[in-house]
Design an enzyme around this catalytic site. Sequence first.
Site, PDB file in Angstrom:
ATOM      1  N   SER A 270     -92.726  -2.972   7.177  1.00  0.00           N
ATOM      2  CA  SER A 270     -92.413  -2.138   8.345  1.00  0.00           C
ATOM      3  C   SER A 270     -92.851  -0.718   8.034  1.00  0.00           C
ATOM      4  O   SER A 270     -93.066  -0.371   6.871  1.00  0.00           O
ATOM      5  CB  SER A 270     -90.904  -2.128   8.596  1.00  0.00           C
ATOM      6  OG  SER A 270     -90.262  -1.235   7.692  1.00  0.00           O
ATOM      7  N   ASP A 271     -92.957   0.122   9.042  1.00  0.00           N
ATOM      8  CA  ASP A 271     -93.103   1.546   8.750  1.00  0.00           C
ATOM      9  C   ASP A 271     -91.711   2.083   8.408  1.00  0.00           C
ATOM     10  O   ASP A 271     -90.700   1.390   8.554  1.00  0.00           O
ATOM     11  CB  ASP A 271     -93.753   2.300   9.924  1.00  0.00           C
ATOM     12  CG  ASP A 271     -94.413   3.601   9.447  1.00  0.00           C
ATOM     13  OD1 ASP A 271     -94.075   4.058   8.331  1.00  0.00           O
ATOM     14  OD2 ASP A 271     -95.250   4.173  10.170  1.00  0.00           O
ATOM     15  N   TRP A 272     -91.657   3.307   8.001  1.00  0.00           N
ATOM     16  CA  TRP A 272     -90.453   3.959   7.473  1.00  0.00           C
ATOM     17  C   TRP A 272     -89.269   3.839   8.453  1.00  0.00           C
ATOM     18  O   TRP A 272     -89.312   4.391   9.540  1.00  0.00           O
ATOM     19  CB  TRP A 272     -90.801   5.430   7.211  1.00  0.00           C
ATOM     20  CG  TRP A 272     -89.768   6.213   6.480  1.00  0.00           C
ATOM     21  CD1 TRP A 272     -88.630   6.745   7.001  1.00  0.00           C
ATOM     22  CD2 TRP A 272     -89.786   6.576   5.097  1.00  0.00           C
ATOM     23  NE1 TRP A 272     -87.941   7.417   6.032  1.00  0.00           N
ATOM     24  CE2 TRP A 272     -88.634   7.331   4.840  1.00  0.00           C
ATOM     25  CE3 TRP A 272     -90.675   6.337   4.043  1.00  0.00           C
ATOM     26  CZ2 TRP A 272     -88.341   7.861   3.589  1.00  0.00           C
ATOM     27  CZ3 TRP A 272     -90.374   6.882   2.799  1.00  0.00           C
ATOM     28  CH2 TRP A 272     -89.216   7.626   2.579  1.00  0.00           C
ATOM     29  N   ASN A 273     -88.282   3.089   8.061  1.00  0.00           N
ATOM     30  CA  ASN A 273     -87.057   2.906   8.857  1.00  0.00           C
ATOM     31  C   ASN A 273     -87.309   2.330  10.253  1.00  0.00           C
ATOM     32  O   ASN A 273     -86.456   2.430  11.139  1.00  0.00           O
ATOM     33  CB  ASN A 273     -86.302   4.234   8.972  1.00  0.00           C
ATOM     34  CG  ASN A 273     -84.851   4.024   9.365  1.00  0.00           C
ATOM     35  OD1 ASN A 273     -84.232   3.029   8.986  1.00  0.00           O
ATOM     36  ND2 ASN A 273     -84.298   4.934  10.154  1.00  0.00           N
ATOM     37  N   ALA A 274     -88.476   1.728  10.444  1.00  0.00           N
ATOM     38  CA  ALA A 274     -88.833   1.280  11.803  1.00  0.00           C
ATOM     39  C   ALA A 274     -87.972   0.109  12.281  1.00  0.00           C
ATOM     40  O   ALA A 274     -87.874  -0.125  13.482  1.00  0.00           O
ATOM     41  CB  ALA A 274     -90.318   0.904  11.850  1.00  0.00           C
TER      42      ALA A 274
END
Length: 740
Positions: A270-274
């Site tokens: 995932s992207d950061w905290n997505a």
Amino acid sequence: MNSPILTHSATHTGREVPEDTVDSLLSKMTLEEKIGQLQQVDASADPFPDDLIDGVRTGRIGSVINLAQTDACNRIQRVAVEESRLGIPLLMGRDVIHGFRTIFPIPLGQAAAWNPDLVREAARIAAVEARSQGVHWTFAPMIDISRDPRWGRIAESFGEDPYLTGLLGSAMVEGFQTDDLSGHGAILACAKHFVGYGASESGRDYSATNIPANELRNIYLEPFRRVVEAGAATLMTSFSDIDGVPATANGALLNGVLRSDWAFDGLVVSDWNAINELIVHGLCEDGRSAAAEAALAGVDMEMAGDAYARHLAGLIEDGVLSISLIDSMVARVLRLKQQLGLFERPYTDAAGFDPLVSDRALKVAYESAVESLVLLKNAGAVLPLREAQLGSIAVIGPLADAPHEQMGTWVFDGQKSDSVTPLQALRQQCSGKIQVNYAPGLETSRSRTHDLFGAAETAVLKSDVALVFLGEESILSGEAHSRADIRLPGAQSELLARIKALGKPVVTVVLAGRPLVISENLPNTDALLYAWHPGTMGGPAITAVLFGKEAPRGKLPVTFPKSVGQIPIYYNHKNTGRPPNASEMILIDDIEVGALQTSLGMSAFYLDDGFEPLFPFGFGLSYGHCELEDLELSQPEIGQGEQLKIRVSARNTGGRTGFETVQLYIRDITGSLTRPVKELKAFKRLSLEPGRCEVVEFELGAADLSFYRRDGSFGPEPGRFCLWVSTSSEGLQAEFSLGA
Ligand code: BGC
């Protein structure tokens, strides 16, 4: 301390790892340990917080991000390998976007070189530098198609074209990974952001994207298809909402297109905290449903969030997720660790690598910067500067001597002390021969005060030529740094106008993270060289081109708009039912006041800005002048299995060696879906001595004419095609047909 179940023998090599390592580990892992492998945690705090160490020791963390220093990487790795129950090594991730310590031009600048070999070489150097410091995994290439220069992340992209982006993205993957992930200095690539992030509405970062299915397939997904083919080991999801289903929960794209259609068997992060942001998007009520949505959609690892850690176990217990799904996610992580050889060689020995910022790295950074420079204007052949005729030069502008700014966005490990600025390089070039009068005129690119203008004017008045370095500081582009007004910031346009008024020849060099709107500046300069953010060796590269030691050869990888109002503007647009036509255009000043409503015969243009861009995709001048002539096609029609051969002669009619990139475009005139007015299909780079002529040949077959058709299938459609061979997206034209 627990004793590791897996032993690490120094004599093992990557190839000796038993094939069943992954299965045998999976059979020994607790559910908590499995979920730990899906967890990537930020490790930037120094010293390491206790909960990080504890998480690694108890097998609850499988990967860390933001660590890039050999001792620190080895220290935390030792906890994983020697203190955790199973001794599974950590995967260390870091954003190595356009260089690690040696900084290459921003990706948009590298794209302007249209040179996959150079992109591959720069990525190779970046990978070796990063690997020497303990990094195993970079989050690049960013291959989001970018049609909006307001979007700050356009700097990280390869521009607006799917073919060029796919080609350069693949070269970057090859440079990072090589063909053996366990080899010296190989790191994992991560193609991002899957998919559509570049279409963030209004160029505002993180805003929603609205991409019709046909554009998604044929434009935005196309570079991903190519890098998957090139072997990208990992992919990252996009932050953005895509037609109501955020990319991080988009099973149709992740499980469907990526894994099923393209048979991608690598890892999706995932992207950061997505994953947690799925709640903010309004798709999920809580972390539990966000974790379920992401896992079911095909996201293997969570970057810097806690949804998986907190909820996967409960979701399995409740039967929402199956253990076999978790096992396949974990297996992808373990397989990468195995392919990298981490089970045998978990630690990094920096001594086994070349030193950072080696001579070779600087040489490639220089070449890469030279090739990224795009000459947009050269009135009266003011460039190259004739050294013998110059007594003095004025060096003006806030970016003439800004070592940090020239590195550009997404630089974590580059150091400004390594940068050679244009002022430093010009002083060296001119030493003992030409007087250098330096006066910045403005303190920074955003300064509004005119206090330093006087000193800049004085410097110009006592010089033979003014070299003016304008643009944007690095922090004005990149993630979360979109701009609504993309003219030169601060009082730079006024400074340039004041300098031009002094009557000396003016050469402007723009250092920026995006195409800026420079329409009002062009009349105030005789020459304009677009340098993007050129990286560590920007100064020597620019100096070499200004003085003619190197010829400029870059070509725009993205369209330059005349005004913000024209955005989005890109060359591969649709024709529409009323295509624009210069001869029918009405100018706003010609319309009578009180005129009656009329739209008859009208077409797609702006009353005030027409329809043409300031500079088209593919444009760029050199010091020689190359003309294309005698376009020949092997036949007027090709069958499905045949290749069309295209020949054109390129002649350097200028007085100096010329570099040219001959570009081949096509248009599928009629399709089951409307097709773009032009599509880049191939290009060839040439270097021609004055007066020389070279025949350039291309081949096109049915495969090159393929697209996702109205019924969803992929392939070509018979019918008529236009073809252009040119030195920008405008040029010599012919027609051919593809038979049924
Ligand atoms: C960016 C990614 C990047 C990640 C890790 C995110 O904010 O969107 O492109 O790789 O941070 O730094």
